[in-house]
Design an enzyme around this catalytic site. Sequence first.
Site, PDB file in Angstrom:
ATOM      1  N   ASP A   1     -72.626  52.881  29.115  1.00  0.00           N
ATOM      2  CA  ASP A   1     -71.796  54.032  29.467  1.00  0.00           C
ATOM      3  C   ASP A   1     -72.713  55.234  29.623  1.00  0.00           C
ATOM      4  O   ASP A   1     -73.532  55.517  28.733  1.00  0.00           O
ATOM      5  CB  ASP A   1     -70.756  54.305  28.383  1.00  0.00           C
ATOM      6  CG  ASP A   1     -69.665  53.241  28.349  1.00  0.00           C
ATOM      7  OD1 ASP A   1     -69.710  52.310  29.173  1.00  0.00           O
ATOM      8  OD2 ASP A   1     -68.779  53.338  27.488  1.00  0.00           O
TER       9      ASP A   1
ATOM     10  N   ASP B   1     -56.655  50.067  31.866  1.00  0.00           N
ATOM     11  CA  ASP B   1     -56.880  50.549  30.504  1.00  0.00           C
ATOM     12  C   ASP B   1     -55.528  50.784  29.845  1.00  0.00           C
ATOM     13  O   ASP B   1     -54.751  51.604  30.329  1.00  0.00           O
ATOM     14  CB  ASP B   1     -57.691  51.846  30.539  1.00  0.00           C
ATOM     15  CG  ASP B   1     -59.010  51.669  31.282  1.00  0.00           C
ATOM     16  OD1 ASP B   1     -59.637  50.603  31.124  1.00  0.00           O
ATOM     17  OD2 ASP B   1     -59.397  52.582  32.032  1.00  0.00           O
TER      18      ASP B   1
END
Length: 236
Positions: A8, A129
Site C-alpha cells: 500500500d 470492499d
Amino acid sequence: MKIFPAIDLRNGKAVRLFQGDYDQMTVYGANPVEIAQDFKKQGAAHLHLVDLDGAKDGRLVNFETIKAIVEEVDLFVEVGGGIRDEKRIRQYLDLGVGRVILGTIAVKDPAFLEEMVRRYGEKIAVGVDARDGYVAINGWKEITDKESFAFCEYLREIGVKTVIYTDISRDGSLQGTNLAAYQRLHKIEDLDVVASGGISFEEEITALKDVAAAAILGKALYSGKLELSRAIELAK
C-alpha cells in the site's frame, strides 16, 4: 491459488492502515521497489499495489513509484486506488500493469464500468470492499446501500472476471479473515474471487485454496506472522 503480497503506497512509502483508517497508519518502508524485489526473491509471481492517496482524494501521487516497481521487478502487478477514468486505466496498462482494479467508480457509474469491461476484458477487476455486508466507497469512508454479495453477482453478469473482496472489519487486524464470505462467494459461477483482509494464519490459506482464486497478504507478512515463501507453497 495465487498469492499476492500487498504494498500500500502513501506519499511514495510502503504503509499499512488499520481497517482503512488513514489516522492509524504504519510506515513499513521508504523504498517500495526494494520490498517488491524482496517479495520476488521469496518466490512471489504476483503483486497487489494500492495507491492510498488516489483512493482517498484521487491524486496521482504514487505513479512514479508504481512505474519503478513495474519496470524493475518482474511480477504480474495489479493496481487499485483512485482509478476513476479511462485515462488512468490506460496510463497503468501502458506501464505494463497486468490488471487495474476499479472501486468507487464501479459503484457510482455502472455504465462506465460496463464499457471498460467491454474494452479491456480481464484487465479490469473490481474491488468490493464490504463493511457489515454493504459496499463501501471513497477510500472506505462512505457506506452505500448496495449489498455486497448481490453486487458481486451483478458484476459477474456484466462480464467482470475478477473481484477482490475485502471485509473491512478484518483488514489489518491480524485476527483472521472472513472465510464464510468467501465460501458464499465461491458459489457464484465464473467469477474469480480474490480474498483480502485479515488473512493471518497458515490454516486459512489452506482453507481458502478451495474457495478463492487468489489471496492478498499484507500486514501478516510485514509483522512476521506469515512467511511469504511458506504461504506460496501452501497455496499450491
